[in-house]
Design a protein around this motif. Structure first.
Motif, PDB file in Angstrom:
ATOM      1  N   LEU A 510      14.168  -7.206  39.737  1.00 28.25           N
ATOM      2  CA  LEU A 510      14.919  -6.348  40.652  1.00 28.25           C
ATOM      3  C   LEU A 510      14.100  -6.051  41.903  1.00 28.25           C
ATOM      4  O   LEU A 510      14.623  -6.025  43.011  1.00 28.25           O
ATOM      5  CB  LEU A 510      15.325  -5.048  39.965  1.00 28.25           C
ATOM      6  CG  LEU A 510      16.584  -5.110  39.078  1.00 28.25           C
ATOM      7  CD1 LEU A 510      16.348  -5.950  37.843  1.00 28.25           C
ATOM      8  CD2 LEU A 510      17.025  -3.706  38.683  1.00 28.25           C
ATOM      9  N   ILE A 511      12.794  -5.798  41.699  1.00 28.32           N
ATOM     10  CA  ILE A 511      11.879  -5.536  42.808  1.00 28.32           C
ATOM     11  C   ILE A 511      10.668  -6.443  42.631  1.00 28.32           C
ATOM     12  O   ILE A 511      10.068  -6.469  41.548  1.00 28.32           O
ATOM     13  CB  ILE A 511      11.439  -4.060  42.855  1.00 28.32           C
ATOM     14  CG1 ILE A 511      12.653  -3.140  43.020  1.00 28.32           C
ATOM     15  CG2 ILE A 511      10.421  -3.825  43.969  1.00 28.32           C
ATOM     16  CD1 ILE A 511      12.315  -1.670  42.935  1.00 28.32           C
ATOM     17  N   ARG A 512      10.309  -7.158  43.689  1.00 26.37           N
ATOM     18  CA  ARG A 512       9.160  -8.059  43.631  1.00 26.37           C
ATOM     19  C   ARG A 512       8.227  -7.765  44.794  1.00 26.37           C
ATOM     20  O   ARG A 512       8.629  -7.818  45.957  1.00 26.37           O
ATOM     21  CB  ARG A 512       9.605  -9.523  43.675  1.00 26.37           C
ATOM     22  CG  ARG A 512       8.440 -10.511  43.657  1.00 26.37           C
ATOM     23  CD  ARG A 512       8.902 -11.954  43.808  1.00 26.37           C
ATOM     24  NE  ARG A 512       7.773 -12.858  43.890  1.00 26.37           N
ATOM     25  CZ  ARG A 512       7.440 -13.753  42.970  1.00 26.37           C
ATOM     26  NH1 ARG A 512       8.186 -13.873  41.890  1.00 26.37           N
ATOM     27  NH2 ARG A 512       6.385 -14.535  43.122  1.00 26.37           N
ATOM     28  N   LEU A 513       6.971  -7.431  44.471  1.00 30.82           N
ATOM     29  CA  LEU A 513       5.931  -7.287  45.475  1.00 30.82           C
ATOM     30  C   LEU A 513       5.229  -8.628  45.586  1.00 30.82           C
ATOM     31  O   LEU A 513       4.634  -9.098  44.605  1.00 30.82           O
ATOM     32  CB  LEU A 513       4.938  -6.193  45.087  1.00 30.82           C
ATOM     33  CG  LEU A 513       5.374  -4.743  45.294  1.00 30.82           C
ATOM     34  CD1 LEU A 513       6.532  -4.355  44.399  1.00 30.82           C
ATOM     35  CD2 LEU A 513       4.191  -3.802  45.067  1.00 30.82           C
ATOM     36  N   ASP A 514       5.310  -9.251  46.742  1.00 28.09           N
ATOM     37  CA  ASP A 514       4.851 -10.632  46.892  1.00 28.09           C
ATOM     38  C   ASP A 514       3.742 -10.695  47.931  1.00 28.09           C
ATOM     39  O   ASP A 514       3.984 -10.902  49.116  1.00 28.09           O
ATOM     40  CB  ASP A 514       6.021 -11.521  47.315  1.00 28.09           C
ATOM     41  CG  ASP A 514       5.921 -12.910  46.717  1.00 28.09           C
ATOM     42  OD1 ASP A 514       4.834 -13.266  46.252  1.00 28.09           O
ATOM     43  OD2 ASP A 514       6.939 -13.618  46.700  1.00 28.09           O
ATOM     44  N   GLY A 515       2.512 -10.475  47.509  1.00 26.82           N
ATOM     45  CA  GLY A 515       1.369 -10.535  48.399  1.00 26.82           C
ATOM     46  C   GLY A 515       0.314 -11.475  47.866  1.00 26.82           C
ATOM     47  O   GLY A 515       0.536 -12.234  46.925  1.00 26.82           O
ATOM     48  N   THR A 516      -0.839 -11.426  48.480  1.00 32.96           N
ATOM     49  CA  THR A 516      -1.979 -12.237  48.058  1.00 32.96           C
ATOM     50  C   THR A 516      -3.222 -11.359  48.093  1.00 32.96           C
ATOM     51  O   THR A 516      -3.195 -10.222  48.590  1.00 32.96           O
ATOM     52  CB  THR A 516      -2.192 -13.436  48.988  1.00 32.96           C
ATOM     53  OG1 THR A 516      -2.522 -12.946  50.311  1.00 32.96           O
ATOM     54  CG2 THR A 516      -0.936 -14.304  49.062  1.00 32.96           C
ATOM     55  N   LYS A 517      -4.325 -11.890  47.607  1.00 27.57           N
ATOM     56  CA  LYS A 517      -5.578 -11.154  47.677  1.00 27.57           C
ATOM     57  C   LYS A 517      -5.963 -10.898  49.128  1.00 27.57           C
ATOM     58  O   LYS A 517      -6.471  -9.818  49.471  1.00 27.57           O
ATOM     59  CB  LYS A 517      -6.674 -11.926  46.953  1.00 27.57           C
ATOM     60  CG  LYS A 517      -8.008 -11.209  46.884  1.00 27.57           C
ATOM     61  CD  LYS A 517      -9.032 -12.028  46.116  1.00 27.57           C
ATOM     62  CE  LYS A 517     -10.368 -11.306  46.058  1.00 27.57           C
ATOM     63  NZ  LYS A 517     -11.397 -12.114  45.351  1.00 27.57           N
ATOM     64  N   ALA A 518      -5.697 -11.865  50.002  1.00 28.63           N
ATOM     65  CA  ALA A 518      -6.037 -11.712  51.419  1.00 28.63           C
ATOM     66  C   ALA A 518      -5.071 -10.788  52.146  1.00 28.63           C
ATOM     67  O   ALA A 518      -5.470 -10.080  53.085  1.00 28.63           O
ATOM     68  CB  ALA A 518      -6.058 -13.082  52.099  1.00 28.63           C
ATOM     69  N   ALA A 519      -3.816 -10.792  51.735  1.00 33.59           N
ATOM     70  CA  ALA A 519      -2.805  -9.951  52.393  1.00 33.59           C
ATOM     71  C   ALA A 519      -1.960  -9.273  51.320  1.00 33.59           C
ATOM     72  O   ALA A 519      -0.797  -9.625  51.091  1.00 33.59           O
ATOM     73  CB  ALA A 519      -1.932 -10.788  53.325  1.00 33.59           C
ATOM     74  N   PRO A 520      -2.526  -8.271  50.642  1.00 32.87           N
ATOM     75  CA  PRO A 520      -1.798  -7.622  49.542  1.00 32.87           C
ATOM     76  C   PRO A 520      -0.712  -6.680  50.031  1.00 32.87           C
ATOM     77  O   PRO A 520      -0.751  -6.187  51.156  1.00 32.87           O
ATOM     78  CB  PRO A 520      -2.901  -6.848  48.821  1.00 32.87           C
ATOM     79  CG  PRO A 520      -3.894  -6.540  49.898  1.00 32.87           C
ATOM     80  CD  PRO A 520      -3.875  -7.723  50.828  1.00 32.87           C
TER      81      PRO A 520
END
Length: 894
Positions: A510-520
């Motif tokens: 339903l909710i997805r936080l989609d980041g990376t270690k470099a751009a969290p």
């Protein structure tokens, strides 16, 4: 350390052989749930203590569920206090929702009165969450004064009361630019996010009067309904189950292990003629094997601290036949290696070595009266077979490609990846299949062994209220209404008609936080909202996350990939058919606080990191996760290998002040020892392992070692000790120890806990460097491990069992009534066993040293162990309860 400072005001009334030897291994095989309580003073006293502890831990909840789950009325004849209540007790959110000059951007969403083209104010709200997110991004960009501040202005999406359906617009996806966003209910209100699509304008007409079955066309609904894999009502949030045989309510029916009514809800495994094995000589997985005891091994670090040589190696495998079942593209599998070790590992490494997995591709069922109805199935394509692993470790699901009722066969098109391991064959573990042919004069019996099984999604099985079936070919929904859904206001003389408020779950995220270690994605808050109606994922391709028994699918109703300081607080997660919250790969300082998780199909919360094979120093894992004050119950009604908290390749997790109960398997599962540094503090756990055995309320494994920077900045295989302290654990149903430190588990410091109906410290398969001190243990008749059961250790890596109090109230046989400990090496230079207080039937406190059983006094004299330890006759039950109570009070005053 935070312990609630309320006073435990409970008055308890008085109501009138070596662990590595073959005999101890046999005990592991015949574990069964303990018998019903026969001592009301002890058992009801303990249950009352558990209840009072729950009230003290989370006084803001109603706790009627706790009273019922402990069966205080049924078993102990207690009257439920009138001030108890069910369900969520909301917190008072009275924060100012008006935007000030330095306050956050506020966008209001009203699903009933909003318009997506509106500005998002209180008097001009937006209709959908997706449009509100777009508006929020637009406002943040407009109000940013510099490029560096872009997307950093705090913002709130405020949800008005009601259900906000996300299914039509898809998952809410948050990126690095959405950092600082809060999604919450309006003050004094409570909003739900639904992963479903509401069914509207249905024209129902009777189909079959016999079972009150109705039908409605869904052709006018153009959305992708994902095959209608689930169905709920909106107002009451009641479940309709896919038509199945045997009939059962999936949320309440216990059908595993020794559940007394399991054969009412499942089919006896002896009614399978054969599970069809895959073709032999398949492609062998590509193995990796590293002897870590060698100084020149490619990891650059030496590991030689386990007496089990397999655990001083790194071994894994990928590709070949394993890819036909599991997804090994992102994560290779310990069980696809050719050198796995531990309990029943021969089953798995033989499968990997030969290229023939021990998972079925079809089945032939017996020609018996109970299964005669299967011959009436006109078309079972798309049906799903759910089958227990024979040892009750997990449930596998298989989609049916074809059913031949004449030959009594089903072939499978996909599935089987939901557990991490293969099934046993009759020639490998005949004890698990009493029907196996063990006559050595006949041909070897190589049939696969399962546990119980059932079949769902079969049209002809639509025969009881609360069931449905969807015909995807004709796009027709068939349904037998529940009486509670009647539009005739519950009149007994009128058959109920279908509900008018149905929703189909179509999203599993339903909710997805989609980041990376470099751009969290940073500082996202979900507060005071409900999350509901997520579809299952059990026919997706799962992965084996590390060396535990699990497989897992990296998804949840809230999925965080690449986040920092995610806060989920005061939310209600309910009727989600997969996992509720999943932390995948890089995550730091997530806080899951004061939520309720109820009726979840898989895990409540899970964390799974990523490594470069053995090397975890890249930091792509969940670390410093905080899970506090949560109320988690009724989980795993689809996948039984599920927990309130699961972690693999994750570390430095803190679980504190949570109440966890009514679970099919372990409440907390550590799939490996990656890095360590975890803390399990002041939790209340009971009614775990309700449908499984060979497990504990807390379960740990550590077969597969990883290099991390947690204990040593430069890296090592060593882990920071994980602390387990001040927990109250009731190991009833199929649970054994309070903490099952299973294969390879190491670096645990377990102290100052109360374990009731539990065996004590177990570390019998290559674990090491752990401490079990100052705990209070009350063992009830079970499998004979009693207070202590440890295997062998290498010098310098032995365990410490000291200053514990253990009451051996009984054992499964009179021969172990006084055996308090099993120690493979009674050598004080290797293992520390001192200053323990034992109570048993006759008071002699026998110690099993290797294969020699001695009284405590003789063991002290001959082996110089148990210095300062004493053995006495069991006191009265009321005294045991008083000591438990005093221990708990001691936590509060510390």
């Amino acid at each position: 350390m935070r312990i609630l400072a309320s006073v435990l005001a409970l008055t308890v009334t008085t109501l009138a052989a070596s662990p590595e030897s073959e005999n101890m291994k046999a005990l592991h095989l015949r574990r069964r749930p303990p018998p019903p309580p026969t001592d009301p003073v002890l058992d009801c006293g303990a249950r009352k203590l558990l209840f009072r502890r729950a009230l003290d831990m989370q006084p803001w909840r109603g706790h009627a569920e706790i009273f019922d789950a402990l069966e205080l009325g049924v078993i102990c004849n207690e009257t439920r206090p009138s001030d108890l209540s069910y369900g969520r007790t909301p917190h008072n959110y009275s924060a100012d929702m008006n935007r000030g000059p330095d306050g956050p951007i506020i966008v209001v969403v009203d699903a009933l009165r909003g318009v997506d083209s509106a500005i998002g104010s209180w008097d001009q709200p937006i209709k959908t969450v997706h449009a509100a997110l777009s508006r929020t991004r637009q406002l943040r960009q407009q109000q940013s004064t510099t490029k560096d501040l872009k997307g950093r202005i705090p913002a709130k999406i405020v949800l008005r009361d009601g259900v906000h359906f996300l299914g039509r617009n898809g998952t809410i996806k948050l990126s690095h630019e959405d950092s600082g966003l809060t999604i919450e209910s309006a003050p004094g209100e409570f909003a739900w996010l639904s992963g479903g699509i509401a069914l509207s304008d249905l024209e129902w007409r009777p189909y079959k009067a016999e079972n009150n079955v109705w039908m409605a066309s869904l052709k006018h609904i153009t959305d992708d309904l994902q095959g209608v894999q689930g169905l709920f009502t909106i107002k009451n949030q009641a479940r309709y189950s896919r038509a199945r045989f045997p009939n059962a309510d999936v949320e309440t029916a216990q059908w595993g292990y020794d559940s007394p009514l399991r054969l009412n809800y499942s089919i006896d495994p002896s009614n399978v003629t054969a599970w069809h094995r895959p073709a032999p000589n398949g492609d062998i997985p590509t193995p990796v094997f590293i002897d870590l005891t060698r100084a020149d091994n490619p990891t650059g670090f030496v590991k030689n601290n386990s007496q089990m040589t397999q655990y001083n190696t790194y071994t894994t495998g990928a590709g070949g036949v394993c890819d036909s079942v599991w997804d090994t593209t992102e994560q290779s599998s310990y069980w696809c290696s050719n050198a796995s070790g531990g309990g029943w590992a021969i089953v798995d490494f033989q499968a990997a070595q030969t290229g023939q997995l021990g998972l079925p591709v079809g089945m032939t069922y017996d020609d018996v009266e109970r299964l005669a109805r299967l011959k009436t199935w006109h078309n079972a394509t798309g049906a799903v077979v759910h089958a227990w692993h024979s040892q009750s470790w997990f449930v596998n699901m298989f989609e049916v490609a074809e059913h031949n009722p004449v030959e009594r066969t089903m072939t499978f098109s996909r599935g089987g990846s939901q557990g991490g391991r293969s099934w046993c064959r009759c020639d490998q573990c005949a004890y698990a299949g009493p029907w196996c042919n063990t006559d050595n004069t006949k041909e070897k019996d190589t049939r696969l062994i399962s546990g119980g099984w059932y079949v769902e999604n079969v049209f002809e099985e639509l025969d009881q209220p609360g069931e449905y079936f969807y015909d995807a070919t004709t796009q027709t929904l068939y349904l037998s209404p529940n009486a509670t859904d009647a539009t005739q206001e519950g009149r007994a003389d009128v058959a109920p008609t279908p509900p008018t408020d149905l929703v189909v779950p179509v999203l599993h995220q339903l909710i997805r936080l989609d980041g990376t270690k470099a751009a969290p994605v940073q500082n996202v808050t979900l507060s005071n909202i409900g999350i509901r109606d997520a579809r299952h994922v059990y026919l997706e391709k799962w992965s084996v996350p590390s060396g535990g028994d699990w497989a897992i699918y990296p998804s949840g109703a809230v999925l965080a990939v690449g986040s920092e300081h995610l806060l989920v607080q005061d939310c209600l997660f309910r009727r989600l058919d997969a996992s509720a919250i999943f932390l995948h790969k890089y995550n730091r300082h997530a806080s899951i606080h004061r939520n309720e998780f109820h009726l979840i199909g898989d895990n409540a919360i899970a964390g799974w990191g990523k490594t470069d094979e053995w090397d975890g120093r890249g930091g792509d894992q969940p670390r410093f996760t905080s899970i506090t004050d949560n109320f988690i119950h009724e989980l795993g009604y689809f996948e039984k290998q599920s927990s309130a908290w699961f972690q693999a390749k994750s570390c430095q997790t803190r679980l504190e002040n949570n109440i966890l109960f009514n679970l099919p398997r372990a409440a907390i599962n550590f799939n490996d020892g990656f890095g360590g540094g975890n803390a399990v503090v002041a939790n209340l756990i009971f009614n775990s392992c309700r449908e499984s055995g060979d497990h504990g309320p807390i379960n740990t494994w550590d077969r597969e070692p990883f290099v991390t920077d947690v204990a040593d900045p430069a890296g090592s295989f060593r882990a920071v000790p994980s602390v387990v302290t001040k927990n109250f654990i009731f190991s009833n149903y199929g649970a054994s120890q309070g903490i099952d430190n299973d294969d390879g588990s190491s670096y645990y410091h377990i102290s100052d806990n109360v374990f009731y109906s539990a065996d004590g410290f177990k570390m019998d398969y290559g674990g090491h460097d752990s401490k079990f001190t100052n705990n209070l243990i009350v063992t009830l008749p079970y499998d004979g491990q009693n207070c202590l059961n440890v295997g062998g250790f290498l010098p310098g890596h032995g365990d410490d069992f000291s200053d514990n109090t253990c009451f051996v109230v009984g054992c499964f046989s009179y021969t172990c009534d006084d055996v308090v400990a099993h120690v493979a090496q009674c050598d004080p230079t290797i293992v520390t066993v001192t200053s323990n207080t034992y109570y048993s039937k006759h008071g002699n406190g026998s110690i099993s040293c290797g294969n020699k059983v001695l009284s405590l006094a003789d063991a002290q004299k001959e082996f110089n162990i148990e210095k300062g330890s004493t053995a006495s006759v069991l006191p009265k039950s009321a005294v045991i309860v008083q000591q438990m109570e005093a221990k708990i009070k001691g936590w509060i005053t510390q």
